[in-house]
Design a protein around this motif. Sequence first.
Motif, PDB file in Angstrom:
ATOM      1  N   PHE A 109      -7.595   0.568 -30.644  1.00 27.73           N
ATOM      2  CA  PHE A 109      -6.794   0.009 -29.548  1.00 27.73           C
ATOM      3  C   PHE A 109      -6.268   1.116 -28.642  1.00 27.73           C
ATOM      4  O   PHE A 109      -6.360   1.025 -27.410  1.00 27.73           O
ATOM      5  N   TRP A 110      -5.704   2.187 -29.239  1.00 33.34           N
ATOM      6  CA  TRP A 110      -5.121   3.257 -28.413  1.00 33.34           C
ATOM      7  C   TRP A 110      -6.190   4.038 -27.662  1.00 33.34           C
ATOM      8  O   TRP A 110      -5.932   4.537 -26.551  1.00 33.34           O
ATOM      9  N   ILE A 111      -7.387   4.136 -28.214  1.00 30.48           N
ATOM     10  CA  ILE A 111      -8.484   4.778 -27.479  1.00 30.48           C
ATOM     11  C   ILE A 111      -8.841   3.954 -26.252  1.00 30.48           C
ATOM     12  O   ILE A 111      -9.012   4.480 -25.147  1.00 30.48           O
ATOM     13  N   ILE A 112      -8.956   2.634 -26.422  1.00 32.75           N
ATOM     14  CA  ILE A 112      -9.256   1.754 -25.288  1.00 32.75           C
ATOM     15  C   ILE A 112      -8.123   1.805 -24.269  1.00 32.75           C
ATOM     16  O   ILE A 112      -8.356   1.836 -23.057  1.00 32.75           O
ATOM     17  N   ALA A 113      -6.883   1.848 -24.759  1.00 37.61           N
ATOM     18  CA  ALA A 113      -5.733   1.929 -23.846  1.00 37.61           C
ATOM     19  C   ALA A 113      -5.786   3.208 -23.017  1.00 37.61           C
ATOM     20  O   ALA A 113      -5.464   3.209 -21.827  1.00 37.61           O
ATOM     21  N   ASN A 114      -6.214   4.325 -23.640  1.00 39.46           N
ATOM     22  CA  ASN A 114      -6.351   5.576 -22.899  1.00 39.46           C
ATOM     23  C   ASN A 114      -7.460   5.517 -21.862  1.00 39.46           C
ATOM     24  O   ASN A 114      -7.423   6.234 -20.863  1.00 39.46           O
ATOM     25  N   MET A 115      -8.453   4.654 -22.092  1.00 43.55           N
ATOM     26  CA  MET A 115      -9.515   4.464 -21.107  1.00 43.55           C
ATOM     27  C   MET A 115      -9.065   3.541 -19.980  1.00 43.55           C
ATOM     28  O   MET A 115      -9.467   3.714 -18.829  1.00 43.55           O
ATOM     29  N   VAL A 116      -8.233   2.576 -20.298  1.00 39.38           N
ATOM     30  CA  VAL A 116      -7.787   1.592 -19.308  1.00 39.38           C
ATOM     31  C   VAL A 116      -6.756   2.181 -18.368  1.00 39.38           C
ATOM     32  O   VAL A 116      -6.794   1.950 -17.152  1.00 39.38           O
ATOM     33  N   TYR A 117      -5.823   2.972 -18.895  1.00 41.89           N
ATOM     34  CA  TYR A 117      -4.700   3.475 -18.099  1.00 41.89           C
ATOM     35  C   TYR A 117      -4.833   4.977 -17.869  1.00 41.89           C
ATOM     36  O   TYR A 117      -5.227   5.721 -18.775  1.00 41.89           O
ATOM     37  N   ASN A 118      -4.490   5.397 -16.650  1.00 44.92           N
ATOM     38  CA  ASN A 118      -4.420   6.829 -16.393  1.00 44.92           C
ATOM     39  C   ASN A 118      -3.083   7.362 -16.911  1.00 44.92           C
ATOM     40  O   ASN A 118      -2.275   6.622 -17.468  1.00 44.92           O
ATOM     41  N   ALA A 119      -2.856   8.640 -16.702  1.00 48.51           N
ATOM     42  CA  ALA A 119      -1.674   9.283 -17.292  1.00 48.51           C
ATOM     43  C   ALA A 119      -0.366   8.663 -16.806  1.00 48.51           C
ATOM     44  O   ALA A 119       0.567   8.453 -17.586  1.00 48.51           O
ATOM     45  N   ARG A 120      -0.283   8.375 -15.496  1.00 47.79           N
ATOM     46  CA  ARG A 120       0.953   7.808 -14.930  1.00 47.79           C
ATOM     47  C   ARG A 120       1.192   6.408 -15.475  1.00 47.79           C
ATOM     48  O   ARG A 120       2.316   6.052 -15.854  1.00 47.79           O
ATOM     49  N   GLU A 121       0.123   5.601 -15.525  1.00 48.09           N
ATOM     50  CA  GLU A 121       0.255   4.232 -16.038  1.00 48.09           C
ATOM     51  C   GLU A 121       0.616   4.244 -17.513  1.00 48.09           C
ATOM     52  O   GLU A 121       1.443   3.442 -17.963  1.00 48.09           O
ATOM     53  N   ALA A 122       0.006   5.164 -18.254  1.00 42.83           N
ATOM     54  CA  ALA A 122       0.295   5.252 -19.689  1.00 42.83           C
ATOM     55  C   ALA A 122       1.757   5.592 -19.932  1.00 42.83           C
ATOM     56  O   ALA A 122       2.415   5.003 -20.793  1.00 42.83           O
ATOM     57  N   LYS A 123       2.268   6.548 -19.162  1.00 39.16           N
ATOM     58  CA  LYS A 123       3.667   6.953 -19.325  1.00 39.16           C
ATOM     59  C   LYS A 123       4.618   5.785 -19.069  1.00 39.16           C
ATOM     60  O   LYS A 123       5.634   5.627 -19.728  1.00 39.16           O
ATOM     61  N   ARG A 124       4.242   4.962 -18.098  1.00 35.07           N
ATOM     62  CA  ARG A 124       5.106   3.853 -17.710  1.00 35.07           C
ATOM     63  C   ARG A 124       4.959   2.633 -18.632  1.00 35.07           C
ATOM     64  O   ARG A 124       5.923   1.903 -18.860  1.00 35.07           O
ATOM     65  N   LEU A 125       3.743   2.409 -19.180  1.00 34.75           N
ATOM     66  CA  LEU A 125       3.455   1.145 -19.863  1.00 34.75           C
ATOM     67  C   LEU A 125       3.351   1.238 -21.379  1.00 34.75           C
ATOM     68  O   LEU A 125       3.467   0.214 -22.055  1.00 34.75           O
ATOM     69  N   PHE A 126       3.099   2.416 -21.923  1.00 30.82           N
ATOM     70  CA  PHE A 126       2.888   2.496 -23.370  1.00 30.82           C
ATOM     71  C   PHE A 126       4.116   2.051 -24.161  1.00 30.82           C
ATOM     72  O   PHE A 126       3.993   1.482 -25.244  1.00 30.82           O
ATOM     73  N   GLY A 127       5.302   2.327 -23.634  1.00 33.27           N
ATOM     74  CA  GLY A 127       6.507   1.853 -24.318  1.00 33.27           C
ATOM     75  C   GLY A 127       6.574   0.339 -24.349  1.00 33.27           C
ATOM     76  O   GLY A 127       6.901  -0.275 -25.379  1.00 33.27           O
ATOM     77  N   PHE A 128       6.253  -0.287 -23.218  1.00 36.90           N
ATOM     78  CA  PHE A 128       6.244  -1.741 -23.139  1.00 36.90           C
ATOM     79  C   PHE A 128       5.177  -2.330 -24.060  1.00 36.90           C
ATOM     80  O   PHE A 128       5.413  -3.301 -24.785  1.00 36.90           O
ATOM     81  N   ILE A 129       3.978  -1.734 -24.043  1.00 34.67           N
ATOM     82  CA  ILE A 129       2.899  -2.210 -24.916  1.00 34.67           C
ATOM     83  C   ILE A 129       3.273  -2.018 -26.376  1.00 34.67           C
ATOM     84  O   ILE A 129       3.007  -2.870 -27.230  1.00 34.67           O
ATOM     85  N   GLY A 130       3.938  -0.903 -26.670  1.00 30.03           N
ATOM     86  CA  GLY A 130       4.354  -0.636 -28.043  1.00 30.03           C
ATOM     87  C   GLY A 130       5.314  -1.667 -28.582  1.00 30.03           C
ATOM     88  O   GLY A 130       5.318  -1.968 -29.785  1.00 30.03           O
ATOM     89  N   SER A 131       6.128  -2.242 -27.700  1.00 24.91           N
ATOM     90  CA  SER A 131       7.037  -3.307 -28.156  1.00 24.91           C
ATOM     91  C   SER A 131       6.249  -4.529 -28.608  1.00 24.91           C
ATOM     92  O   SER A 131       6.707  -5.290 -29.465  1.00 24.91           O
ATOM     93  N   GLY A 132       5.029  -4.718 -28.044  1.00 21.99           N
ATOM     94  CA  GLY A 132       4.161  -5.804 -28.513  1.00 21.99           C
ATOM     95  C   GLY A 132       3.736  -5.594 -29.950  1.00 21.99           C
ATOM     96  O   GLY A 132       3.632  -6.553 -30.730  1.00 21.99           O
ATOM     97  N   ALA A 133       3.488  -4.325 -30.311  1.00 25.06           N
ATOM     98  CA  ALA A 133       3.123  -4.018 -31.702  1.00 25.06           C
ATOM     99  C   ALA A 133       4.280  -4.332 -32.639  1.00 25.06           C
ATOM    100  O   ALA A 133       4.082  -4.914 -33.722  1.00 25.06           O
ATOM    101  N   ILE A 134       5.479  -3.964 -32.223  1.00 23.20           N
ATOM    102  CA  ILE A 134       6.655  -4.238 -33.064  1.00 23.20           C
ATOM    103  C   ILE A 134       6.895  -5.746 -33.168  1.00 23.20           C
ATOM    104  O   ILE A 134       7.189  -6.267 -34.250  1.00 23.20           O
ATOM    105  N   ALA A 135       6.764  -6.428 -32.034  1.00 22.32           N
ATOM    106  CA  ALA A 135       6.935  -7.880 -32.048  1.00 22.32           C
ATOM    107  C   ALA A 135       5.896  -8.525 -32.959  1.00 22.32           C
ATOM    108  O   ALA A 135       6.183  -9.507 -33.671  1.00 22.32           O
TER     109      ALA A 135
END
Length: 917
Positions: A109-135
């Motif tokens: 999943f995280w490999i695909i996420a690194n392909m989908v998002y560039n560095a700026r998007e990753a910095k902004r969205l990975f925290g939000f996406i990570g809350s999905g994992a916790i949920a």
Amino acid sequence: MQLYIFIVISVLLMVKPTISALFLSNLGASELPNAYLIVAVTAVLSSYFYDKSLRFFSIKSIAIVTLLFFSACFLALGFIIQYQLNSDFILYAYYVSVSLFGVLVTSQFWIIANMVYNAREAKRLFGFIGSGAIAGGIFGGYLTTIISKAFGNLYVIYLASGLILVCIPIIFWVWNHRLHNTTDIQTGKSIKQKKKRSQIAVKIIFKSKHLTYLALTVGVSVIMAKLVDYQFSDFANLKIQDPNELASFFGFWFSSFNVASLLIQLFLTNRLLAWLGVTSNLLLLPLGIAMGCLLFLVFPELWVLILLKGVDGSFKQSINKAAVELSIMPIPYEDKKQAKSFIDVVVDSIATGIAGFLLIFVVRGLDLHEHYITVIILFFLFVWIILIYQLRNAYFDTFKTNILSAIGNHDIDGIKTLKKALHASVIKVLTSGGEEEIINLLERLGDSITDVHKPHIIKLLDHPSNLVKAAAIKEIYYFKHGAAASKVNKLIEVNNDREVVYEAMEYMLLHTKIGENNVFKKYLDHRKKYIADAALLCLAELAVDNKNLVKKYGLHERLRKRIKAIEDETVSHSKEEIAEFLVTVGYARFSEFFEFIKKYLKSDTAYILKHAIKAAGLSGHDEFIKDLLPRLNQEELREVTISALHSFGNHVPNYLLEYGVYENLDSKVKKHLPKVLATIKNRDSLKLLIRLGISSDPYMRFEAVKVMVDLHFQDIGVKMDKDRVFENVLKECEFYLQRISIIKTIQKEEELVTENTALQISMEQLVHVIQEELDCSMHVIFEILSLVLNEDDMEIAYFGLKDEAESVKVNSIEFLDNILHVSLKAELIPIVEYHFIEEREIQDLSQVQAKFSDVEICLITLLKDGNVTLKLAALHVLENMPDASGYKNALKPLTRHAEAEISNKAHQILNAIKRPD
């Protein structure tokens, strides 16, 4: 993507408690170490084939096959449970499968996420996406508790088998709609995905200190987690005998840990990352576990282990997870893609095996009490903390490497170093270079010459250019005492250039054993006037430290006669002759001859004027300071004026401060004062530099701070107060916010005056001037920080932020965020993002903007506090206003401004107000 990870973690939290309960109920906690070892061996073997498959198939295909495989495994597990086909082999196989599922599918999943998002998007969205994992963890855990109590473990497994298949259409959608070429975080360029990799993951990790320490840190954290998990599972198994009740217990607490993790993620993670930085946050988990272990040694109860497991479970999936994901961000994409799967799967599993080995051969083999596990954990805690500190250093080094790689074509300090010049071709320049090239090289060489270069420099005494000869003699000063003396001595008689003769004579006096009597008796009354003048100059120079020479050779009388001869209008004198004699008078320091120097300080001949300025400096007469200061405004005279003012030493800052000269000094002169103070290097000059550093003019502040950084005042016993420096940074931030607010207000007003084209243009010009000030203000901030932080780090961050590639800017902001003091981050980082990344808005601008919401207040502020350029731009706006009567009080002081252009414009506008059309 958030739904994807939500489902994956939900399934994991449905399957893991069930298989853990079955394993513990049938085999007992004593078999867990064996399972850990089998997981490690299986992971290493499977990683070989997994790595091979990545060479021939896309990550999409591999991820889909993986999901189908585990779905079939879970379906088969349901049949096994339903028909009670349990065996030790099957339980081991499924325990290993679930362990690999947890690390493999999330890694994909995280490999695909690194392909989908560039560095700026990753910095902004990975925290939000990570809350999905916790949920997902919360949902899966509580769902397991409910279904296992109501229907049994069988239906939990069947549901997990079907639910995991929902991820497949998500992958297809993401692949078709969101996937784009990934941006390399190192170069900022778009890269295409490669099917084959040139190196295996292990080699990539070992070649990078950053990845090596990251892998070791992750490995130790997994060992810790497994040891904590073993204690938790063993105690729970002893207390709870029923498998369904045990599964419910695990499900409840795993979900509760995820609730705590979600709360931490939502309310603490971002704040802690902003406060402590990425690598410092990695310390929170080991420190939390350390406190839990110490508590368990005192109170060996299940509730303590629940607390300990809670710290591990909640911190690991929130703060620690975010920090680990961010710590790998500066790694170039291709290396990260290959290394991440290895770390997530193989390193995780090997660490699991090591934990099993410890439990089997250390705890069980030595028949140690289970409390010794806590001691082992404390040992690994110590190792873990050391690795985190090593990772922190490597993390910063990777940022530096990436930024420097991206801005490698920039010459950061604007100067080619002497080392580079030497390594180029010094001998070639000395033997065949042009006049200017040779002179520049000799000036740069100084005392860094080697024996190889000396013969070539001596040969320059025969060069056709007199300028080269003079420069060569200066360089021979650094040779062995008396080197080339005979050759230099001949130049006095055979050369007719005043500078060469003077340099040669000075060399013979100061660097040979020839006595001064021999030189002065021979040359002071020489028939060739330029030789006699050179001897007189040498006499005046030596007499500064030897007053006996004044009387012995009649220096005073000789000067008086020479001045009389020069002032004789019937006889013409060359500019070279007058210039040389001015320097002689300066060295002599006879007050009665200072008028001669003053006369030529008004000369229209630049060559003579430069030597008069030099003479004024050599005289040491304080009265000349006021005559020299205005010359700083003339570019062609600035260098010699700075050198002359340097000769006065501490008298310059004292003169400026004690007599109130500074306040009334022309602003064009003021901005060059830092360069003068840079040559003086004492406490008084520092005081004046600090005063210049708090000027309302950002350009003045920049010059002052730049000099302070270049000088490194620590060398003269003056230490910069860090708190005071940070206070100045915050003041600069306030200035920046004020100017931004003024720009926004003026731009809004500009939109309302569409009918007045002249007013619109003048407003645009004013905004442009303010924006240039903001660029300077930002540079000031980085220069100020260089006084107390690492100067190279500040320089790297600044030039990285100025790079065109957005990924390099993001890298630089992250780098800056991790080296700034906590008290500065909240104020400075938003401003830096706004300045260098245009789409970012400053959140806390409302209070400042409210103060400058009226255009009249903005213009009055600029007229009062702005520099000359800004005042003129603001006056042009008033000039084009239909009614500027509200600005009378602001205009009146400007009518007395030192700058004629400002005072005239202020008078003009006031007169127009008094006589309206």
